[in-house]
Design an enzyme around this catalytic site. Structure first.
Site, PDB file in Angstrom:
ATOM      1  N   ARG A   1     -18.955  10.189   8.426  1.00 48.54           N
ATOM      2  CA  ARG A   1     -17.697  10.331   8.690  1.00 48.54           C
ATOM      3  C   ARG A   1     -17.291   9.412   9.886  1.00 48.54           C
ATOM      4  O   ARG A   1     -16.394   8.610   9.993  1.00 48.54           O
ATOM      5  CB  ARG A   1     -17.054  11.705   8.758  1.00 48.54           C
ATOM      6  CG  ARG A   1     -15.658  11.542   9.567  1.00 48.54           C
ATOM      7  CD  ARG A   1     -14.615  13.093   9.427  1.00 48.54           C
ATOM      8  NE  ARG A   1     -15.681  14.119   9.372  1.00 48.54           N
ATOM      9  CZ  ARG A   1     -16.177  14.703  10.579  1.00 48.54           C
ATOM     10  NH1 ARG A   1     -16.007  14.119  11.434  1.00 48.54           N
ATOM     11  NH2 ARG A   1     -16.779  15.658  10.580  1.00 48.54           N
TER      12      ARG A   1
ATOM     13  N   TYR B   1       7.862  -0.380   2.280  1.00 42.63           N
ATOM     14  CA  TYR B   1       7.258   0.524   1.055  1.00 42.63           C
ATOM     15  C   TYR B   1       7.493   2.052   1.271  1.00 42.63           C
ATOM     16  O   TYR B   1       7.528   2.508   2.196  1.00 42.63           O
ATOM     17  CB  TYR B   1       5.713   0.298   1.251  1.00 42.63           C
ATOM     18  CG  TYR B   1       4.894   1.444   0.432  1.00 42.63           C
ATOM     19  CD1 TYR B   1       5.241   1.254  -0.935  1.00 42.63           C
ATOM     20  CD2 TYR B   1       3.967   2.310   0.819  1.00 42.63           C
ATOM     21  CE1 TYR B   1       4.794   2.212  -1.827  1.00 42.63           C
ATOM     22  CE2 TYR B   1       3.570   2.952  -0.023  1.00 42.63           C
ATOM     23  CZ  TYR B   1       3.888   3.110  -1.565  1.00 42.63           C
ATOM     24  OH  TYR B   1       3.182   3.998  -2.332  1.00 42.63           O
TER      25      TYR B   1
ATOM     26  N   ASP C   1       2.365  -4.185   9.339  1.00 39.51           N
ATOM     27  CA  ASP C   1       1.698  -4.103   7.838  1.00 39.51           C
ATOM     28  C   ASP C   1       1.601  -5.333   7.380  1.00 39.51           C
ATOM     29  O   ASP C   1       2.807  -5.828   6.968  1.00 39.51           O
ATOM     30  CB  ASP C   1       2.660  -2.977   7.124  1.00 39.51           C
ATOM     31  CG  ASP C   1       1.929  -2.855   5.663  1.00 39.51           C
ATOM     32  OD1 ASP C   1       1.481  -3.682   5.302  1.00 39.51           O
ATOM     33  OD2 ASP C   1       2.423  -1.599   5.399  1.00 39.51           O
TER      34      ASP C   1
ATOM     35  N   LYS D   1      -4.568  -3.888  -2.040  1.00 39.16           N
ATOM     36  CA  LYS D   1      -3.761  -4.750  -2.598  1.00 39.16           C
ATOM     37  C   LYS D   1      -4.530  -6.246  -2.293  1.00 39.16           C
ATOM     38  O   LYS D   1      -5.539  -6.258  -3.129  1.00 39.16           O
ATOM     39  CB  LYS D   1      -2.590  -5.053  -1.891  1.00 39.16           C
ATOM     40  CG  LYS D   1      -1.530  -3.784  -1.735  1.00 39.16           C
ATOM     41  CD  LYS D   1      -1.209  -3.103  -3.052  1.00 39.16           C
ATOM     42  CE  LYS D   1      -0.749  -2.002  -3.251  1.00 39.16           C
ATOM     43  NZ  LYS D   1      -0.721  -0.990  -2.361  1.00 39.16           N
TER      44      LYS D   1
HETATM   45  O1  P1T Z   1      -1.275   2.819  -1.540  1.00 42.19           O
HETATM   46  P1  P1T Z   1      -1.854   2.733  -0.248  1.00 42.19           P
HETATM   47  O2  P1T Z   1      -3.146   1.971   0.028  1.00 42.19           O
HETATM   48  O3  P1T Z   1      -1.939   4.180   0.618  1.00 42.19           O
HETATM   49  O4  P1T Z   1      -1.028   1.688   0.752  1.00 42.19           O
HETATM   50  C1  P1T Z   1       0.447   2.196   1.258  1.00 42.19           C
HETATM   51  C2  P1T Z   1       1.072   0.765   1.219  1.00 42.19           C
HETATM   52  C3  P1T Z   1       1.206   0.384   2.630  1.00 42.19           C
HETATM   53  N1  P1T Z   1       2.098  -0.894   2.793  1.00 42.19           N
HETATM   54  C4  P1T Z   1       2.566  -1.629   1.953  1.00 42.19           C
HETATM   55  C5  P1T Z   1       3.187  -2.932   2.308  1.00 42.19           C
HETATM   56  C6  P1T Z   1       2.234  -0.783   0.702  1.00 42.19           C
HETATM   57  O5  P1T Z   1       2.809  -1.814  -0.232  1.00 42.19           O
HETATM   58  C7  P1T Z   1       1.711   0.095   0.317  1.00 42.19           C
HETATM   59  C8  P1T Z   1       1.270   0.677  -1.052  1.00 42.19           C
HETATM   60  N2  P1T Z   1       2.166  -0.089  -1.915  1.00 42.19           N
HETATM   61  C9  P1T Z   1       2.460   0.180  -3.354  1.00 42.19           C
HETATM   62  C10 P1T Z   1       1.491   1.055  -4.040  1.00 42.19           C
HETATM   63  C11 P1T Z   1       3.497  -0.465  -4.171  1.00 42.19           C
HETATM   64  O6  P1T Z   1       3.198  -0.719  -5.250  1.00 42.19           O
HETATM   65  O7  P1T Z   1       4.321  -1.170  -3.591  1.00 42.19           O
END
Ligand code: P1T
Length: 387
Positions: free
Chosen positions: A56, A109, A182, A207
């Site tokens: 961790r 998001y 972000d 992503k």
């Molecule tokens: O899904 P996660 O890895 O927890 O990330 C969240 C997140 C944060 N910032 C942005 C700009 C994002 O697009 C996302 C997650 N977005 C999607 C799952 C989507 O389909 O838009």
């Protein structure tokens, strides 16, 4: 596992492939081994090898990815998490205290908005959504003495609005706040916010960084040692870390980010050209279009304009749902940034959690994550879906 070579002067692609890890001295393995070990043998109490104690706190596979992420963002310190939202929550709790205030995007998001509105707010952290495209609107949203953070997404999800990172960093610093960006939609290949004055970069590595829709993950990168210490403490104390198998996949994806992004952008540009001329399409939203209100700023701070396109279907919501259902090469699904093209209806899917709030998106909107398939196949798929 300690990295020997200094890659700071190397090009982006070289850093993406080499930074964070030197071939294993024992075997010469060119890729970081998956250290599937929760604990590490100590040579006498406290006699840790390379600082590893418990996974961790730190794991060598994760250390390699964290080093590579810091390098490609032009930062000093990288942190890998189990998801983008785990990274976000850890950052917020590292920086903010009850009574503090954060300016957040009025278009982001849906999960990020939900985190601020439904989770952090309960613990006494206030937020104000503001249009990040308008520096004066952000200035007006700041609560002097209480705003500790301005949270930026650029391009935004799903409206692809563009925020001027340099201007917002200056504004944040005027008020002793930090600027968080972000950078998920642009990826570090297209945009490097730290060089523009941002204090922390956030990624959903699920992503573009991972790039193959096979792993969920998140990351934080910063330069400041004091901030890094707070993040490291909270990463370990909260424990939302990325495991070694996930880290391996993410790191493998990062190595090809540059070539994938070029193809994502090539394909997106051709699809935009097709969509703007299609009679069933009311509006195409893409920062690469000269008509996009953020085009000039995007040109200034991004290398190219990315692989995400949003568009509005002239005949309204049902027609938009029908297009999503009829697409065949574009897979109907949430998420983005993978090699395969995805299509989705933000209002009913990724942004359903913001329905009825300031962040609600229009019902005729479709979001495309343009993959790296043959672009002719993608265009003919949209042609039949829109027919
Ligand atoms: O899904 P996660 O890895 O927890 O990330 C969240 C997140 C944060 N910032 C942005 C700009 C994002 O697009 C996302 C997650 N977005 C999607 C799952 C989507 O389909 O838009």
């Amino acid at each position: 596992m300690t990295e020997q070579h200094d890659w700071t002067q190397a090009g982006f692609e070289t850093k993406a492939i080499h930074a964070g890890y030197d071939p294993d001295p024992m075997t010469g393995a060119v890729n970081p081994p998956i250290y599937a070990s929760s604990t590490f043998k100590q040579d006498g109490v406290g006699g840790m090898r390379g600082g590893y104690e418990y996974s961790r706190s730190a794991n060598p596979t994760r250390t390699a990815l964290e080093g590579a992420l810091a390098a490609v963002e032009g930062g000093e310190h990288g942190f890998a998490f189990a998801s983008g939202l785990a990274a976000e929550d850890t950052l917020i709790r590292s920086v903010c205290r009850p009574g503090d205030h954060v300016v957040i995007p009025d278009d982001a998001y849906g999960g990020t908005y939900r985190l601020f509105d439904k989770v952090e707010k309960v613990w006494g952290l206030d937020h104000t959504p503001a249009a990040l495209t308008d520096v004066e609107a952000v200035r007006a949203a700041i609560v002097p003495g209480r705003t500790t953070m301005i949270w930026v997404e650029t391009p935004t999800n799903p409206m692809l609005n563009i925020a001027d990172i340099e201007a917002l960093a200056a504004l944040a610093h005027e008020h002793d706040a930090i600027l968080v960006v972000d950078n998920t939609f642009a990826s570090p290949y297209l945009q490097q916010p730290l060089a523009l004055g941002a204090d922390v970069v956030v990624h959903s590595t699920t992503k573009y960084v991972g790039g193959h829709s096979d792993v969920v993950g998140g990351a934080l990168v910063c330069r400041d040692a004091e901030l890094a210490e707070k993040i490291a403490f909270h990463q370990n104390s909260i424990g939302g870390v990325a495991g070694p198998f996930d880290v391996f996949l993410t790191h493998r994806g990062l190595k090809t980010l540059a070539v994938r992004m070029e193809r994502h952008c090539d394909n997106a540009e051709k699809i935009v050209e097709f969509l703007v001329n299609h009679p069933a399409v009311a509006e195409v939203i893409y920062p690469g279009l000269e008509s996009h209100p953020g085009h000039e700023i995007a040109k200034k701070q991004m290398k190219r304009f990315g692989g995400i396109i949003s568009f509005r279907v002239a005949a309204g919501e049902q027609a938009a749902l029908d297009v999503c259902a009829k697409a065949q090469v574009f897979t109907l699904g949430e998420s983005l940034g993978g090699v395969e093209s995805l299509i989705e209806h933000p209002g009913r899917m990724t942004h359903a959690s913001v329905a009825g709030t300031d962040l609600e998106v229009s019902a005729d909107l479709i979001r495309l994550s343009v993959g790296i398939e043959s672009v002719e196949d993608l265009i003919s798929d949209l042609e039949q879906a829109l027919a």
